[in-house]
Design a protein around this motif. Structure first.
Motif, short mmCIF file in Angstrom:
data_model
loop_
_atom_site.label_atom_id
_atom_site.label_comp_id
_atom_site.label_asym_id
_atom_site.label_seq_id
_atom_site.Cartn_x
_atom_site.Cartn_y
_atom_site.Cartn_z
N GLY A 41 -0.35 4.24 5.85
CA GLY A 41 0.23 2.91 5.96
C GLY A 41 1.20 2.80 7.12
O GLY A 41 1.18 1.83 7.88
N GLY A 93 0.78 -1.23 0.00
CA GLY A 93 0.00 0.00 0.00
C GLY A 93 0.82 1.28 0.00
O GLY A 93 0.25 2.36 -0.03
N THR A 121 -1.48 7.44 1.12
CA THR A 121 -1.36 6.00 1.36
C THR A 121 -0.13 5.67 2.17
O THR A 121 -0.15 4.81 3.06
CB THR A 121 -1.32 5.23 0.02
OG1 THR A 121 -2.50 5.54 -0.73
CG2 THR A 121 -1.26 3.74 0.24
#
Length: 203
Positions: free
Chosen positions: A54, A44, A50
């Protein structure tokens, strides 16, 4: 005359009786758990949102891992005097941190803290007692704040969304970076706390 060994003598001080039987152990090689049992991953990573979410998710999972398998007594056990740090205290403290930044600062909710009080800013740590009901309530509160935070981030149009912090303005981007820093710092505390409880070592 002191019975303590002289610096550089090569002699070590006797271990505390409470901890001298604890042996350092690893779940797998030098890791806390085996790779197939590790809920964290590097998947990810990509765009900025992201990547930030993450890393934050991985540190939240690290906190859960470091607390896994312990009863209320273990979770509430403090490090060494005069510190009031405990794994349970960290869960409670990070609940207030999540609540402050995502609900209060970014979402503008006029609500109080979960644990912190005017007469005891460290109540999250000071009142982290070895009671199963206190532990259950702490995890429920933490997960609720994480759920809100993740929902806020998911629905935000971009990382430039801002809120107010004291007399200034703070962006969602800044909050995510700060939260990664906050969890990373306390993950180090959790490493040492867990090793002192039962010798469990690892990432």
């Amino acid at each position: 005359m002191s019975s303590n060994p002289a610096p550089g003598s090569g002699e070590s001080r006797p271990a505390d009786a409470e901890y001298e039987q604890i042996t350092r152990t690893f779940g797998w090689q030098n890791m806390f758990v085996s790779p197939e049992d590790d809920p964290r991953s590097d998947d990810g990573l990509g765009d900025e949102r992201t990547t930030l979410t993450g890393y934050l998710r991985a540190y939240r999972l690290t906190l859960e891992l470091k607390c896994s398998g312990l009863d209320a007594t273990g979770l509430a056990r403090r490090s060494v005097p005069p510190s009031n740090l405990s794994l349970l205290g960290l869960v409670r403290h990070l609940t207030d941190v999540e609540r402050h930044w995502f609900r209060r600062a970014l979402d503008g909710q006029n609500i109080g803290w979960v644990y912190r009080r005017d007469d005891d800013r460290d109540a999250a740590f000071n009142e982290a007692v070895a009671d199963p009901e206190v532990v259950q309530a702490a995890w429920a509160a933490w997960r609720e704040e994480v759920r809100f935070a993740e929902g806020f981030v998911d629905t935000a149009p971009d990382l430039e969304v801002t809120g107010t912090y004291e007399d200034g303005v703070v962006s969602l981007r800044e909050v995510l970076v700060h939260m990664i820093e906050e969890y990373a710092r306390h993950a180090g505390h959790a490493d040492l706390l867990r090793e002192r409880i039962d010798g469990r070592v690892g990432q």
